[in-house]
Design an enzyme around this catalytic site. Structure first.
Site, PDB file in Angstrom:
ATOM      1  N   ASP A 160      10.145  21.690   0.653  1.00 42.41           N
ATOM      2  CA  ASP A 160       9.697  22.052  -0.853  1.00 42.41           C
ATOM      3  C   ASP A 160       9.848  23.631  -1.197  1.00 42.41           C
ATOM      4  O   ASP A 160       8.632  24.253  -0.493  1.00 42.41           O
ATOM      5  CB  ASP A 160       8.634  21.366  -1.179  1.00 42.41           C
ATOM      6  CG  ASP A 160       8.826  20.164  -1.241  1.00 42.41           C
ATOM      7  OD1 ASP A 160       9.871  19.348  -0.298  1.00 42.41           O
ATOM      8  OD2 ASP A 160       8.319  18.627  -1.508  1.00 42.41           O
ATOM      9  N   ASN A 172      -3.627  20.962  -2.993  1.00 42.24           N
ATOM     10  CA  ASN A 172      -2.953  22.141  -3.209  1.00 42.24           C
ATOM     11  C   ASN A 172      -4.297  23.223  -2.979  1.00 42.24           C
ATOM     12  O   ASN A 172      -5.555  23.406  -3.789  1.00 42.24           O
ATOM     13  CB  ASN A 172      -3.598  21.922  -4.617  1.00 42.24           C
ATOM     14  CG  ASN A 172      -2.407  23.081  -5.229  1.00 42.24           C
ATOM     15  OD1 ASN A 172      -2.092  24.524  -4.999  1.00 42.24           O
ATOM     16  ND2 ASN A 172      -1.559  22.950  -6.169  1.00 42.24           N
ATOM     17  N   ASP A 188      15.557  21.305  -2.099  1.00 39.69           N
ATOM     18  CA  ASP A 188      15.148  20.591  -3.021  1.00 39.69           C
ATOM     19  C   ASP A 188      16.138  20.927  -4.439  1.00 39.69           C
ATOM     20  O   ASP A 188      15.727  21.807  -5.079  1.00 39.69           O
ATOM     21  CB  ASP A 188      13.418  21.649  -2.840  1.00 39.69           C
ATOM     22  CG  ASP A 188      12.713  21.285  -3.974  1.00 39.69           C
ATOM     23  OD1 ASP A 188      12.784  20.091  -4.806  1.00 39.69           O
ATOM     24  OD2 ASP A 188      11.329  21.872  -3.924  1.00 39.69           O
ATOM     25  N   ASP A 222       1.005  -1.204  -0.095  1.00 45.73           N
ATOM     26  CA  ASP A 222       0.191  -0.497   0.015  1.00 45.73           C
ATOM     27  C   ASP A 222       0.931   0.841  -0.366  1.00 45.73           C
ATOM     28  O   ASP A 222       0.412   2.094  -1.103  1.00 45.73           O
ATOM     29  CB  ASP A 222      -0.930  -0.038   1.140  1.00 45.73           C
ATOM     30  CG  ASP A 222      -1.940  -1.166   1.133  1.00 45.73           C
ATOM     31  OD1 ASP A 222      -2.209  -1.933   0.050  1.00 45.73           O
ATOM     32  OD2 ASP A 222      -2.025  -1.968   2.365  1.00 45.73           O
ATOM     33  N   ASP A 231       1.896  -2.747   4.036  1.00 44.73           N
ATOM     34  CA  ASP A 231       0.388  -3.875   3.140  1.00 44.73           C
ATOM     35  C   ASP A 231      -0.441  -4.006   4.402  1.00 44.73           C
ATOM     36  O   ASP A 231      -0.177  -4.310   5.305  1.00 44.73           O
ATOM     37  CB  ASP A 231       1.566  -4.787   3.026  1.00 44.73           C
ATOM     38  CG  ASP A 231       0.458  -6.011   1.889  1.00 44.73           C
ATOM     39  OD1 ASP A 231      -0.929  -5.836   1.869  1.00 44.73           O
ATOM     40  OD2 ASP A 231       0.846  -6.832   1.834  1.00 44.73           O
ATOM     41  N   HIS A 258       7.445  23.308  -7.615  1.00 46.82           N
ATOM     42  CA  HIS A 258       9.143  23.237  -6.876  1.00 46.82           C
ATOM     43  C   HIS A 258       9.533  24.206  -7.880  1.00 46.82           C
ATOM     44  O   HIS A 258       8.908  24.458  -9.449  1.00 46.82           O
ATOM     45  CB  HIS A 258       9.260  21.745  -7.289  1.00 46.82           C
ATOM     46  CG  HIS A 258       8.712  21.711  -6.219  1.00 46.82           C
ATOM     47  ND1 HIS A 258       9.143  19.825  -5.314  1.00 46.82           N
ATOM     48  CD2 HIS A 258       8.067  20.308  -6.348  1.00 46.82           C
ATOM     49  CE1 HIS A 258       8.577  19.635  -4.525  1.00 46.82           C
ATOM     50  NE2 HIS A 258       7.161  19.719  -5.103  1.00 46.82           N
TER      51      HIS A 258
END
Lengths: 555, 555
Positions: free
Chosen positions: A164, A235, A196, A51, A443, A368
């Site tokens: 970032d 976002n 970054d 996962d 998982d 970025h």
């Protein structure tokens, strides 16, 4: 008490270098270990059934008593997604800005550890002590609000982690990156910059998020039908611009998709989203409105098969089905590895006949900074030593070239892999060995119980399936009492391959009889004889190598 | 005898529309069925264990007697890779240019059907009869020499298939696309154009292959160390330019990788490659030369795990190991779906410290025309009807927009999916229903014996593995004689999950005992009880759903 450069400073990455994702960095100042971020990564194609992937933190567990806290630079999954797993192993304070902690709280609740965890709110003006080390922050622009860079103060100079970042001259929230403060940090003296590298291969300057808003608004302006917008749930800036566009075009906005609903409620509760009260409608209300009065904001920008957008496109969504009258805005780019699923959903929408607006050009901008911005950061910080982070190795590599361009000594730049330590004493740097590091695969509920053997088996199974051969033998005589029965899964259509399976059956009986006459009777050799014999036969017949599982019972 | 527009013309795609790959098109003129290309496609990520995918040709098999031949436009796998499978079902003549047939012959030999197959050599000036239909050709530029477009003459006008094309004003072999001839075909009257949509979303004009040669030559000029170049084996033009660069730089050239060696020998044998006799050296000879005297041409431009380049990078190649002194030129772009493996190999090379030259900008150019070239083709052919082919649906869609721009009536443009027929009578077009179409999956020797059930099982197995539960019951009493034994593969580390498996074992025994007391004794219900009970338990414990295979034997 200033330590007169006597203290030892060490920096390393537990994740985020040589890869995109699961960012986690360590900054040590003598006894203090300060952790920056605790992200997750989504599995590669060959991590079957896995996962998510998080960093191996056994070093931090082993050094528990020295870990003073985890500082979060912003609220993206690749920076906070591993937190709840890490906190279960080391319970330390977590520092973050308002929105970041808002998103974290949810996760900790889900993991049931929000009570035992200390969350400490900071903002870009905070100056705090973590352990006995002073830490300050500076605001950066990124594709989520409230992103900061971290400045760890040492007597040898500052260790700066940018998080970032991009430099957005026209940010949606009007809050530019803290250039003045960065310059000040730089002129006070930066021992080591960790910056970054994501777009180190991209020339020029990254587009402002505001331009994306204009692109989206334009589409709203020129569309009469229903509008469906998808973007990354995190976002918030872009969501804000979708809201603006909807308001301007007198459309109601319905929000679809678990993560989108979650982020929207957190962000607006914390005051990161402004919208009129009458804007949002429930998804069940969409039928009350005409197409030109409606906009839908949904998850699924990566073409995830179970996402709301994909289900709408397949007609598998309860309330909304996309038709040729709809306009779909995909305000995102494909995360590496998702290229095919994204192009798949775009294709599906075109087949339906919907108008599809997608792609970098108009409705997406990276979060970025590109080469010019990375050089600007380097020039502001004027670091003595430079460790490019957050990117594939080739991006760290490209970032090094940029640093050299702006005057950083090449021998003062260290490209590190996960776990590699750079050590600073008396203002000098050297490689300081390696701390344990790696991937921990998750998982379901299992953390780390899926390893190479399990993955190897899954790969085998996925390639050619499995044949189970069951036979019961008489304990004394070793003769076959029942079976052999052969059951196959994922190998061939049984219907069309009866002959093949019958012959296999006969082959196995013969092998076993042969073993009896030659009185080979340890199970292990019986089994290996069956396995090898059958495998050889099947490969001749089919050029496939299914996993063969001989099961021999005795009665 | 001109048929005075009385004949019926039909066109359709069996592959190549709504997808990139396995191109195969049908053009029918009354009783004649003319097939254009017979390609393969590489499997999607979810086609587990599948080697290649070819079009379903059951329609052609059913219409065997009407199929007059297969015309090949060029020698790329996505146009010829399915041929040997198709020819086993319908043995018809195959038409192609010299290089194309050269590459095909190899494949037919491997498939052992080269004797029974009639290969008919054509060139761009040929005018031939296929059945009773006249077919002519025109030269196009593409990333393999000897590529042609096909012009099928009918009394209603020509049906033109462009094949893959670009307009290269400075082609490596000096042979520009046949613009004059295309114009002539256009002015004689084109009923229907089927044109390459690959780059319909890309503005402008595609770069000339010659520029790539200059890029490669530059690298050779400025490099002192050993140079390793990888590109698509089929890109003979590019190989030629690597040869030129090597000669110019006084380097010997070693060729590595099965397909690269094969194409090189065929192409040079047929006169498509010019090189001095003393250029090529055997791979075992590389140690006789200094780095600056050496260039190596290899497969692996897509980062294929078993390719020569990947093995050289891993130090797993017998003769060559890439070091920090080497320069590697990746003169290719990632085929959709290969993005991760390509960026993987680039990363690996950077880690080694090799200089890596890659990316569109300098050492690669597409073989497909961009928007301006597609418009030029439309303007040359002035088709009455237009069927954009060769591309994802969104590319066909973008190609339609270009056609409208240059004046093709929108209602005269048909976006088709696989199998959809467009029918022309008396110069008018209409949708003419659907012929059987689809994917045939090839796994080892099996053609089409891997279908949805097998794939579903492989997916299940790949996600959470399998548990086999074996138990022997007494025929009469129904009591357990031996077992239950539980064997798991790809589920959990057995070492770390002994408890879980013991408990599962106990659970199964209890379920079975319960069944006995309630004398549930049909195997089916015994099995489903075990399957459901165990599955539920394991999901609670692990949130995973391994495949569960109960096997009950009686003695």
């Amino acid at each position: 008490m200033s330590k007169q450069q006597t203290e030892k400073v060490r920096v390393f990455a537990l994740g985020g270098v040589g890869e995109i994702g699961k960012n986690m960095y360590g900054i040590e100042v003598d006894d203090d270990i300060i952790v920056v971020d605790a992200g997750l990564m989504f599995p590669d194609d060959d991590m079957l059934g896995v996962d998510i992937v998080i960093p191996d933190v056994s070093y931090l567990v082993e050094q528990k008593d020295r870990v003073r806290g985890i500082i979060l630079t912003h609220g993206h999954e690749d920076h906070i997604g591993g937190l709840s797993y890490v906190l279960k192993k080391i319970n330390v304070p977590v520092y973050g800005t308002k929105l970041t902690l808002g998103l974290v709280e949810e996760k900790l609740k889900e993991a049931g550890i929000h009570r035992q965890t200390t969350l400490k709110l900071i903002d870009s003006n905070s100056r705090i002590k973590v352990g006995s080390t002073n830490v300050s922050f500076f605001r950066v622009n990124h594709s989520i609000p409230d992103s900061v860079g971290v400045c760890v103060e040492t007597s040898q100079g500052a260790v700066v982690h940018t998080g970032d970042f991009k430099f957005d001259q026209t940010p949606v929230d009007g809050k530019q990156a803290d250039i003045g403060k960065m310059a000040a940090i730089g002129s006070k003296g930066v021992l080591c910059l960790m910056s970054d590298s994501t777009n180190a291969e991209r020339p020029g300057t990254t587009k402002s998020e505001t331009e994306v808003g204009q692109g989206i608004a334009e589409v709203f302006e020129h569309t009469d039908g229903r509008i469906i917008v998808t973007t990354f749930a995190s976002n918030v800036h872009r969501i804000q611009q979708v809201i603006h566009a909807a308001v301007k075009a007198n459309r109601k906005l319905a929000v679809v998709g678990k993560s989108m609903v979650r982020v929207l409620s957190i962000a607006s509760k914390l005051g990161y989203l402004e919208m009129p009260d009458n804007l949002l409608i429930e998804i069940d209300e969409v039928n009350k409105y005409k197409d030109h009065q409606l906009a839908i904001l949904t998850t699924g920008s990566q073409g995830e098969p179970m996402s709301a957008l994909t289900r709408m496109a397949k007609g598998a969504h309860r309330q909304i089905t996309i038709t040729e009258h709809d306009t779909v805005i995909i305000a995102a780019s494909a995360i590496p590895g998702n290229e095919q699923s994204v192009s798949g959903i775009i294709d599906k929408l075109h087949r339906i006949g919907a108008d599809v607006v997608y792609g970098q050009t108009k409705v997406h901008a990276s979060g970025h900074g590109s080469q010019e911005e990375l050089k600007l950061m380097l020039n502001l910080m004027k670091p003595k030593f430079f460790v490019p982070v957050h990117g594939e190795f080739r991006m760290q590599h490209a970032h090094r070239a940029l640093a050299v361009e702006v005057g950083v000594k090449e021998e003062h730049i260290y490209l590190v892999d996960k776990g590699e330590v750079i050590e600073f004493t008396k203002g000098q740097a050297r490689r300081g060995g390696k701390v344990p590091s790696g991937n921990v695969l998750i998982d379901g509920l299992g953390v780390g119980d899926v390893g190479n053997i399990v993955l190897r088996d899954r790969r085998l199974l996925s390639k050619d399936g499995i044949l189970v051969v069951v036979v019961t033998l008489n304990k004394k005589t070793g003769e076959i009492v029942s079976g052999p029965n052969i059951i196959s899964r994922g190998f061939v259509y049984v219907r069309e391959s009866e002959k093949l399976l019958e012959d296999s059956n006969e082959l196995v009986s013969n092998i076993l009889k042969k073993c009896v006459t030659e009185n080979v009777n340890e199970w292990s050799s019986l089994k290996s004889n069956v396995r090898e014999g059958l495998s050889r036969y099947l490969f001749e017949q089919t050029k496939r190598r299914p996993m063969i599982l001989p099961i021999i019972m005795e009665v």
